[in-house]
Design a protein around this motif. Structure first.
Motif, short mmCIF file in Angstrom:
data_model
loop_
_atom_site.label_atom_id
_atom_site.label_comp_id
_atom_site.label_asym_id
_atom_site.label_seq_id
_atom_site.Cartn_x
_atom_site.Cartn_y
_atom_site.Cartn_z
N ALA A 151 -28.50 6.97 -41.44
CA ALA A 151 -29.51 8.03 -41.33
C ALA A 151 -30.41 7.66 -40.14
CB ALA A 151 -30.32 8.13 -42.61
N ASP A 156 -34.86 11.54 -41.59
CA ASP A 156 -33.53 11.65 -42.22
C ASP A 156 -33.46 10.91 -43.55
OD1 ASP A 156 -32.45 13.24 -40.24
OD2 ASP A 156 -31.55 11.57 -39.14
N ARG A 191 -28.97 18.57 -36.42
CA ARG A 191 -30.33 18.69 -35.92
C ARG A 191 -30.47 19.77 -34.86
NH1 ARG A 191 -33.88 17.69 -39.59
NH2 ARG A 191 -33.86 15.56 -40.42
N ARG A 219 -29.75 11.42 -44.86
CA ARG A 219 -28.76 12.19 -44.07
C ARG A 219 -27.73 11.20 -43.52
NH1 ARG A 219 -28.13 15.12 -38.63
NH2 ARG A 219 -29.67 13.65 -37.78
#
Length: 260
Positions: A151, A156, A191, A219
């Motif tokens: 991440a 994130d 993103r 993430r």
């Protein structure tokens, strides 16, 4: 073209969930990670029934494993041993539109963020370094998807401060993934369409008794595209409701759409 990517955490244990995703979303191509099945026992018939007659598998018993299932023809299959030990963590193909599609499952890296104390952490960093060397030489339009197990941004993860020394968000891993991204000027599709610092998680631990209440997400799953494809990107979604399905994966699917 709609591409889905999902760390399914055992395709045979969750075949019904994959089928539900197919019915609901109708992706042209589905990339799976952590299939945990040898090619000979992969549930290929279910995918055939839904039109995914083009299949490239790289399976392993009980561990790892990746697969590309497609309604579109797949050409020039290939496998990179970025783990350098034969583990089934990558499969790639060329699509008829000329785009190369790569599906990767980066190692988790164990629990201790120190390659001396934890060889698995060193293997993870070396894996990403081999991907970086490959990216530097890449000269064709490519989409790479999968579970990167990192991440990268502060936003994130549910808490940057709490996870600074937790594998998947340590500065050394973030720096390694940043070098990988810069090696080809990869576009982070997630993103691009969900700009930072907006919330954007793809994984929640099974250890949490109520993932929706705690929302301690990260993430870890990504979709990247070559700069040449920037003008062709049309959308990206994170299918968070899938985390509430019965006996779910700890990851949720990602979907991107691209004009070809």
């Amino acid at each position: 073209m709609k591409i889905a990517s999902w760390n399914i955490n055992s395709v045979r244990a969750r075949t019904a969930l994959v089928e539900q995703l197919i019915v609901d979303e109708q992706p042209d191509i589905l990339c799976l990670q952590e299939t945990k099945a040898l090619d000979g026992v992969f549930p290929a018939a279910m995918f055939h029934q839904h039109g995914y007659v083009h299949q490239q598998l790289n399976g392993q018993r009980m561990h790892h494993g990746v697969a590309i299932l497609s309604r579109l023809p797949l050409r020039e299959p290939g496998r990179h041993d970025w783990q350098d030990n034969g583990e089934a963590r990558h499969v790639g193909v060329r699509l008829e539109c000329g785009i190369r599609l790569e599906n990767v499952y980066v190692p988790a890296g164990g629990d201790v963020p120190d390659r001396t104390l934890n060889p698995k952490f060193g293997q993870k960093l070396d894996f990403i370094e081999r991907m970086t060397r490959w990216s530097e030489a890449l000269a064709e339009p490519t989409i790479i998807v999968g579970d990167f197990n990192v991440a990268p941004l502060e936003c994130d993860v549910w808490s940057h401060k709490a996870l600074l020394n937790v594998v998947s968000h340590t500065p050394v891993e973030v720096a390694a993934l940043t070098r990988l991204q810069q090696a080809h000027d990869w576009i982070d599709i997630g993103r691009r369409f969900i700009p930072a610092p907006a919330r954007n998680y793809t994984w929640w631990s099974y250890r949490s008794p109520d993932w929706t209440k705690n929302d301690r997400g990260r993430r870890l799953d990504h979709m990247w595209a070559s700069p040449a494809l920037a003008g062709h990107l049309r959308g990206h979604r994170v299918l968070e409701p899938c985390r509430n399905w019965q006996r779910p994966s700890d990851h949720v699917p990602l979907i991107c759409e691209i004009d070809v």
